[in-house]
Design a protein around this motif. Structure first.
Motif, PDB file in Angstrom:
ATOM      1  N   ASN A 245      -9.336  -1.800   0.873  1.00  0.00           N
ATOM      2  CA  ASN A 245      -8.548  -2.654   1.753  1.00  0.00           C
ATOM      3  C   ASN A 245      -8.741  -4.102   1.327  1.00  0.00           C
ATOM      4  OD1 ASN A 245      -7.089  -3.796   3.806  1.00  0.00           O
ATOM      5  ND2 ASN A 245      -8.109  -2.672   5.445  1.00  0.00           N
TER       6      ASN A 245
ATOM      7  N   TYR B 292       0.817  -1.213   0.000  1.00  0.00           N
ATOM      8  CA  TYR B 292       0.000   0.000   0.000  1.00  0.00           C
ATOM      9  C   TYR B 292       0.851   1.264   0.000  1.00  0.00           C
ATOM     10  CZ  TYR B 292      -4.081  -2.907   0.976  1.00  0.00           C
ATOM     11  OH  TYR B 292      -5.088  -3.836   0.896  1.00  0.00           O
ATOM     12  N   SER B 293       2.074   1.171   0.485  1.00  0.00           N
ATOM     13  CA  SER B 293       2.915   2.365   0.558  1.00  0.00           C
ATOM     14  C   SER B 293       3.200   2.952  -0.825  1.00  0.00           C
ATOM     15  CB  SER B 293       4.237   2.038   1.263  1.00  0.00           C
ATOM     16  OG  SER B 293       4.971   1.066   0.548  1.00  0.00           O
TER      17      SER B 293
ATOM     18  N   THR C 127      -5.239   9.335   3.067  1.00  0.00           N
ATOM     19  CA  THR C 127      -5.931   8.415   2.157  1.00  0.00           C
ATOM     20  C   THR C 127      -6.738   7.423   2.984  1.00  0.00           C
ATOM     21  OG1 THR C 127      -4.123   8.578   0.553  1.00  0.00           O
ATOM     22  CG2 THR C 127      -5.659   6.756   0.280  1.00  0.00           C
TER      23      THR C 127
ATOM     24  N   GLN D 118      -0.600   4.335   8.346  1.00  0.00           N
ATOM     25  CA  GLN D 118       0.302   4.362   7.196  1.00  0.00           C
ATOM     26  C   GLN D 118      -0.230   5.228   6.060  1.00  0.00           C
ATOM     27  OE1 GLN D 118       1.303   0.477   5.587  1.00  0.00           O
ATOM     28  NE2 GLN D 118       1.650   1.324   3.561  1.00  0.00           N
ATOM     29  N   LEU D 119      -1.535   5.150   5.808  1.00  0.00           N
ATOM     30  CA  LEU D 119      -2.111   5.850   4.657  1.00  0.00           C
ATOM     31  C   LEU D 119      -2.345   7.335   4.910  1.00  0.00           C
ATOM     32  CD1 LEU D 119      -4.678   3.193   3.382  1.00  0.00           C
ATOM     33  CD2 LEU D 119      -2.476   3.778   2.377  1.00  0.00           C
TER      34      LEU D 119
ATOM     35  N   TYR E 238       1.106   3.633  -2.977  1.00  0.00           N
ATOM     36  CA  TYR E 238      -0.002   4.478  -3.411  1.00  0.00           C
ATOM     37  C   TYR E 238      -0.233   5.678  -2.501  1.00  0.00           C
ATOM     38  CZ  TYR E 238      -0.473   0.167  -5.977  1.00  0.00           C
ATOM     39  OH  TYR E 238      -0.197  -0.926  -6.760  1.00  0.00           O
ATOM     40  N   GLU E 239       0.730   5.925  -1.607  1.00  0.00           N
ATOM     41  CA  GLU E 239       0.666   7.129  -0.786  1.00  0.00           C
ATOM     42  C   GLU E 239       1.054   8.343  -1.632  1.00  0.00           C
ATOM     43  OE1 GLU E 239       2.323   6.838   3.338  1.00  0.00           O
ATOM     44  OE2 GLU E 239       3.090   4.926   2.576  1.00  0.00           O
TER      45      GLU E 239
END
Length: 497
Positions: free
Chosen positions: A256, A243-244, A291, A287-288, A246-247
């Motif tokens: 998710n 997922y990182s 977002t 983390q997001l 797409y930050e």
């Protein structure tokens, strides 16, 4: 005289139901407050049979006739449930043997089976009247082999590629977005539809099958055109989800996909701990950053939750109620797949894409309406922090807190009635717990608070100052007496006349 008595009675009843505490707050511009209803256009409702083509109600691999006009006709139905946004499958012209909109033939034409651009404009207009946002799927990964675009060989990755960002999925030519002509075409198509109707955003499909460099440019260009345009990143399931990546790419929300299977498996069985799910959700939220996560238990790419529960010998409505309680009270944006409100069954594709049936079960419908109302009116459920208070073999309590509002969510996913004790360091002795999802009032004892839940049930508790006598009742009792005396006096006077 009867009208006068009726007015008095209504007034008294109104006063007697005055709440002693209010949690209402509404800001529909805040994406955290959205509750999304996911629709596969062809399977929802046939509003205009005249645009049907090659439909076959007995064959789920064929078109069933659902269209945009059908969604428009059912907006009041969705509004009544409390949903604030709809996410609809692709509207672009697709192969005649493709009903889901992913085998695109022309990115700048509407599929005539779904209606016209005027139908799209009407849907968006009517949805906005009801304060419902509209998100439309945008396919940027592939195209139909029957499209004119497929003739541009240099626009596509090699058919034998094994890279997740370059491989062909379901035999559909995979765009090479590193080619400037391809990237510009897709960006232009994205802007084109924004000009056709004032919908609220795109649900971007197969994001992890497209290079990050493309999304950075695509998102920036669309945000330049409309800074308030919402971009949601829908991912394909992958064992290497990162997922990182797409930050900081201007995505407003991201699906998710790692959680959906865990949620479905956990809530479709009894006595399952939520510890790992809650940890993952909390870590990913951190983390997001800005977002938001989009959480769900099934969609058109998975088996339906009901099917999973049935395969385990469970009663689906009870299981589904618990899963939905968690979705609507935990961090992120809850998304429910069409048919969830009627506990629609379905296995693998296309069995999980059956036509919608609007004959709802009142009890189950009311339960969903309670959840959407609580999420709409309780800021702590959307903006609040997330703290686990208790979790053991299916009995779970967690707290959401925002400013001066605190709610405690209790979920008993076990086969037995459960009692959990909370000390005064969790809830002050001067407070009480008011059940909002189910009627309950928990007052403190000498040592703290004891929350008792029946098996396979849940509740949302508001932490509020202890109440003495209810002001509404105090007002209501003498008011009823006075109204009765007035009623008798008027009746007697009328009889004399």
């Amino acid at each position: 005289m009867r009208r006068f008595g009726f007015i008095i009675l209504v007034s008294v009843l109104f006063l007697s139901t005055l709440p002693s505490i209010s949690f209402a707050e509404k800001n529909t511009t805040d994406l955290k407050k959205e509750m999304i209803y996911r629709i596969l256009i062809d399977r929802f409702f046939d509003g205009n049979p005249r645009n049907n083509k090659n439909t076959d109600p007995k064959d789920l691999t064929k078109s069933q006739g659902g269209d945009l006009d059908g969604i428009t006709q059912k907006l009041d139905y969705l509004k009544d449930f409390g949903y604030t946004a709809i996410s609809i499958s692709p509207i672009f012209k697709s192969d005649e043997n493709s009903y889901d909109g992913y085998s695109v033939v022309d990115f700048k034409k509407m599929d005539p089976r779904f209606g016209t651009i005027e139908d799209l404009k009407k849907l968006v207009k009517e949805a906005h009247k009801r304060k419902i946002k509209v998100f439309i799927d945008f396919v940027a990964n592939n195209v139909s082999p029957n499209s004119e675009l497929a003739k541009n060989a240099n626009w596509f990755n090699p058919e034998n590629s094994t890279s997740s960002e370059k491989k062909w999925i379901n035999g559909l030519p995979d765009f090479n977005q590193e080619n400037a002509d391809v990237a510009n075409y897709l960006i232009d198509a994205g802007k084109y539809w924004m000009d056709q109707a004032s919908f609220d955003g795109y649900n971007l499909q197969e994001v992890n099958n497209v290079p990050v460099s493309f999304w950075k440019t695509f998102n920036q260009e669309l945000k330049k055109k409309n800074p308030n345009f919402i971009l949601l990143a829908d991912l394909n399931e992958s064992s290497e989800m990162n997922y990182s990546k797409y930050e900081n790419l201007d995505f407003n929300g991201i699906y998710n996909v790692d959680l959906v299977g865990d949620l479905a498996n956990t809530f479709s069985s009894q006595n399952q701990s939520l510890t790992e799910i809650m940890k993952q959700q909390k870590d990913l939220t951190k983390q997001l950053g800005s977002t938001l996560m989009i959480n769900y238990v099934d969609d058109e790419m998975t088996k339906r939750f009901v099917s999973i529960a049935l395969s385990k010998g469970q009663y689906p409505p009870s299981r589904l109620k618990l899963a939905l309680t968690y979705l609507f009270t935990s961090p992120g944006i809850p998304l429910t797949y069409y048919g969830t409100e009627i506990a629609l069954n379905g296995g693998n594709i296309p069995d999980n894409r059956k036509g919608m049936d609007f004959r709802t079960d009142q009890d189950f419908s009311d339960y969903i309406k309670k959840l959407t109302e609580l999420r709409r009116t309780l800021p702590s459920l959307t903006n609040g922090n997330f703290e686990v208070l208790y979790d053991s073999k299916g009995m779970t309590l967690f707290k959401r807190h925002d400013k001066d509002e605190t709610t405690i969510i209790a979920i008993n996913n076990t086969s037995l009635d459960q009692k959990v004790h909370l000390n005064f360091d969790v809830v002050k002795k001067s407070d009480e717990l008011r059940g909002l999802l189910a009627d309950d009032l928990v007052r403190p004892n000498k040592k703290g608070f004891d929350i008792v839940l029946k098996r396979e049930s849940s509740n949302v508790y508001a932490v509020a100052p202890k109440t003495g006598l209810n002001i509404g009742i105090i007002i209501a009792i003498p008011s009823i007496f006075v109204a009765f005396i007035i009623f008798l006096w008027l009746a007697r006077r009328r009889n004399k006349q």
